[in-house]
Design an enzyme around this catalytic site. Structure first.
Site, PDB file in Angstrom:
ATOM      1  N   CYS A   8       1.108  -1.019   0.016  1.00  0.00           N
ATOM      2  CA  CYS A   8       0.245  -0.237  -0.004  1.00  0.00           C
ATOM      3  C   CYS A   8       0.864   1.076   0.003  1.00  0.00           C
ATOM      4  O   CYS A   8       1.655   0.757   0.032  1.00  0.00           O
ATOM      5  CB  CYS A   8      -1.110  -0.046   1.583  1.00  0.00           C
ATOM      6  SG  CYS A   8      -1.842  -1.231   1.559  1.00  0.00           S
ATOM      7  N   GLY A  34       0.339  -0.341  -5.319  1.00  0.00           N
ATOM      8  CA  GLY A  34      -1.110  -0.680  -4.738  1.00  0.00           C
ATOM      9  C   GLY A  34      -2.220  -0.706  -6.092  1.00  0.00           C
ATOM     10  O   GLY A  34      -2.087   0.877  -6.163  1.00  0.00           O
ATOM     11  N   ASN A 109      -0.402   1.600   5.779  1.00  0.00           N
ATOM     12  CA  ASN A 109       0.980   0.643   4.789  1.00  0.00           C
ATOM     13  C   ASN A 109       1.235  -0.402   6.260  1.00  0.00           C
ATOM     14  O   ASN A 109       2.354   0.459   6.638  1.00  0.00           O
ATOM     15  CB  ASN A 109       1.739   1.424   4.853  1.00  0.00           C
ATOM     16  CG  ASN A 109       3.099   0.929   3.460  1.00  0.00           C
ATOM     17  OD1 ASN A 109       3.393   1.066   3.192  1.00  0.00           O
ATOM     18  ND2 ASN A 109       2.665  -0.698   3.222  1.00  0.00           N
ATOM     19  N   CYS A 243      12.813  -3.034   5.261  1.00  0.00           N
ATOM     20  CA  CYS A 243      12.894  -3.860   4.307  1.00  0.00           C
ATOM     21  C   CYS A 243      13.671  -4.333   4.067  1.00  0.00           C
ATOM     22  O   CYS A 243      13.124  -3.096   2.673  1.00  0.00           O
ATOM     23  CB  CYS A 243      11.013  -4.116   3.612  1.00  0.00           C
ATOM     24  SG  CYS A 243      10.750  -5.306   2.904  1.00  0.00           S
ATOM     25  N   CYS A 389       6.025 -13.557   3.751  1.00  0.00           N
ATOM     26  CA  CYS A 389       6.539 -11.653   4.730  1.00  0.00           C
ATOM     27  C   CYS A 389       4.844 -11.920   5.531  1.00  0.00           C
ATOM     28  O   CYS A 389       3.795 -11.925   5.031  1.00  0.00           O
ATOM     29  CB  CYS A 389       6.210 -10.705   3.569  1.00  0.00           C
ATOM     30  SG  CYS A 389       6.211  -9.318   4.407  1.00  0.00           S
ATOM     31  N   CYS A 445      15.127  -6.513   7.465  1.00  0.00           N
ATOM     32  CA  CYS A 445      14.956  -7.401   7.321  1.00  0.00           C
ATOM     33  C   CYS A 445      15.065  -8.201   6.094  1.00  0.00           C
ATOM     34  O   CYS A 445      14.766  -7.471   5.476  1.00  0.00           O
ATOM     35  CB  CYS A 445      13.039  -6.954   7.427  1.00  0.00           C
ATOM     36  SG  CYS A 445      12.124  -8.539   7.405  1.00  0.00           S
ATOM     37  N   CYS A 448      12.098 -12.890   4.408  1.00  0.00           N
ATOM     38  CA  CYS A 448      11.727 -13.823   3.378  1.00  0.00           C
ATOM     39  C   CYS A 448      12.817 -14.689   2.543  1.00  0.00           C
ATOM     40  O   CYS A 448      12.605 -15.717   1.705  1.00  0.00           O
ATOM     41  CB  CYS A 448      11.229 -12.897   2.101  1.00  0.00           C
ATOM     42  SG  CYS A 448      11.533 -11.626   1.818  1.00  0.00           S
TER      43      CYS A 448
HETATM   44 FE1  SF4 Z   1      10.059  -7.314   2.896  1.00  0.00          FE
HETATM   45 FE2  SF4 Z   1      10.736  -9.742   3.468  1.00  0.00          FE
HETATM   46 FE3  SF4 Z   1      11.185  -8.277   5.297  1.00  0.00          FE
HETATM   47 FE4  SF4 Z   1       8.579  -8.627   4.357  1.00  0.00          FE
HETATM   48  S1  SF4 Z   1      10.142 -10.478   4.528  1.00  0.00           S
HETATM   49  S2  SF4 Z   1       9.396  -6.694   5.196  1.00  0.00           S
HETATM   50  S3  SF4 Z   1       8.720  -8.105   2.304  1.00  0.00           S
HETATM   51  S4  SF4 Z   1      12.718  -8.322   3.533  1.00  0.00           S
END
Ligand code: SF4
Length: 473
Positions: A8, A34, A109, A243, A389, A445, A448
């Site tokens: 989003c 989005g 978001n 992310c 994710c 992060c 994934c």
């Molecule tokens: Fe981003 Fe992957 Fe973490 Fe989701 S899991 S926030 S897509 S790095």
């Protein structure tokens, strides 16, 4: 060109006579985040006014709607792809409610990892939900808070929420921006004339001529009123988890994340990929549009010319009349076209940013091979995506991700390429650091790719499958 659905985008502006118009333009710049629905809520100092609908920004808003239905100097807007809740009118945002303290709108978001737990708890206490979004949970928590002031109510509600949120709230005379303590999703602050503006990405500022001031910091709550801007940091500091996939795929290439230009980082990802997985080839071909910067970096690093062997159609609507099932690969042929004269007789490196289920990559390889390519070397500017994710990106279930069940050589066999190379996680971080050294508190992060989830998926204790059903009904 992953088949990931995006997430989003949010945009807000305070104290501007053209609030609705500028929000429309801001949302237009964030359309890549989005495409399912769009909405704007404005405030005229006394009341909120809204217009929300399924569709693209340019379809949802006409000049007439903006001029007649959206008065006021303060505004927030939202473009949505459903990461939680289904695709229905009732889930379009900003959500708008009237509760004991007056009118409130909210644009979100991200994705709360304890939304189901909170929802069950609230329902037991008698709450009735009108949508299936996790955002409504936040609204209920605000409405039930015993605090007097709206800011304290928001702080209370967010203290109960876990996971990812970049949020905008609008009351008749106040705009509030909040970002979760890990800073999963981006949120930036800008100014145009005397008006503060907040957006998911800096590209929204470019179009309206706003000046970037700074990022809304993880864990920060910014309150904008006629007295100016106040900043609160009510939560304990946590290790950040921005992310990393925003750099790889989601954000628009002209945006800046953590003061790094997304395009330049993607080009650097391509350079690192070439260092880790070089190939002997005649041409480098990008899977458009998202694979283009990495393909340019790959080409520059190895001195192999880049050429336009694949062309993307920009005119594919959201729905098209499907031919008979027997006509295979029709979907991908609608979106991508191979240029035979470029590919015929060549050893080709195809660069893409990720492989999700593998089905699209397989179709692309077949299409390029059918155009006469002698060899096809697939190169991916991110590591194998093995995990789902839960922080606001609509990835498929874990067992649908090809890298979750197959190793690299098995994926290579499946997509029928001659070789396949993925960039390592170290390579991703080098590309980011090469552009600008990591700050002391900067952390990403990468769940994934690695499965290291920075925030526990609380709802999974209830039942992970149920959680996914809930999120994806
Ligand atoms: Fe981003 Fe992957 Fe973490 Fe989701 S899991 S926030 S897509 S790095």
């Amino acid at each position: 060109m992953p088949s990931l659905k995006e997430e989003c985008g949010v945009f807000g502006i305070y104290n501007n006579p053209e609030a609705a118009n500028l929000t429309y333009l801001g949302l237009y710049s964030l359309q890549h985040r989005g495409q399912e629905s769009a909405g704007i809520v404005t405030a005229d100092g006394y009341h909120l006014h809204h217009h929300r609908q399924m569709g693209l920004v340019t379809d949802v808003f006409t000049e007439e709607v903006i001029q007649n239905n959206l008065p006021g100097k303060n505004s927030i807007g939202h473009v949505r792809y459903s990461t939680s809740g289904s695709s229905h009118d009732k889930n379009t945002q900003p959500l708008l409610v009237t509760y004991s303290k007056g009118e409130l709108a909210i644009a979100h978001n991200g994705n709360l990892t304890n939304a189901r737990t909170l929802r069950l708890e609230l329902e037991k206490e008698g709450a009735i939900f009108q949508s299936t979004t996790d955002t409504e949970v936040i609204v209920h928590l605000i409405a039930r808070s015993r605090e007097e002031k709206i800011v304290k109510r928001i702080i209370y509600a967010l203290s109960r929420c876990k996971g990812a949120y970049s949020l905008l709230f609008l009351t008749p005379d106040m705009l509030v921006a909040a970002r979760d303590p890990k800073g999963f999703r981006p949120l930036v602050l800008g100014k145009i004339g005397n008006s503060y503006t907040v957006a998911s990405e800096t590209c929204a500022f470019e179009l309206i001529g706003a000046r970037f001031i700074r990022e809304v910091e993880p864990g920060e709550i910014i309150v904008i009123t006629e007295k100016g801007l106040e900043s609160y940091k009510p939560f304990p500091e946590e290790q950040k988890a921005a992310c990393v996939f925003e750099h790889i795929y989601f954000s628009r290439p002209d945006s800046y994340l953590g003061q790094r230009n997304v395009y330049q980082v993607r080009k650097e990802l391509g350079r690192q990929l070439a260092k880790e997985h070089p190939a002997e080839a005649d041409i480098v071909v990008a899977v458009p549009d998202s694979g283009v910067p990495a393909a340019l970096g790959f080409s520059e690093e190895l001195g192999i010319p880049v050429d336009m062997g694949l062309l993307r159609s920009h005119y594919v609507g959201r729905t098209f009349i499907e031919p008979q099932q027997s006509i295979r690969n029709f979907g991908v042929k609608l979106k991508l076209h191979a240029i035979k004269d470029v590919l015929d007789g060549k050893r080709v490196v195809i660069v893409d940013d990720s492989i999700v289920r593998g089905t699209t990559s397989r179709k692309i390889v077949k299409m390029v091979r059918a155009s006469g390519a002698k060899e096809i070397h697939m190169r991916i500017s991110s590591p194998p995506m093995k995990f789902s994710c839960y922080y606001g990106i609509d990835t498929p279930m874990r067992d649908e991700l090809i890298a979750n069940s197959l190793d690299v050589s098995e994926i290579n066999n499946y997509i029928t390429s001659d070789s396949l190379g993925y960039l390592s996680m170290d390579g991703v971080m080098k590309a980011i650091e090469n552009y600008r050294k990591l700050g002391d508190s900067e952390h990403f992060c990468d769940a994934c790719f690695t499965g290291n989830y920075p925030v526990e998926i609380t709802d999974s204790k209830l039942n992970l499958e149920q959680l996914n059903l809930f999120f994806r009904e």
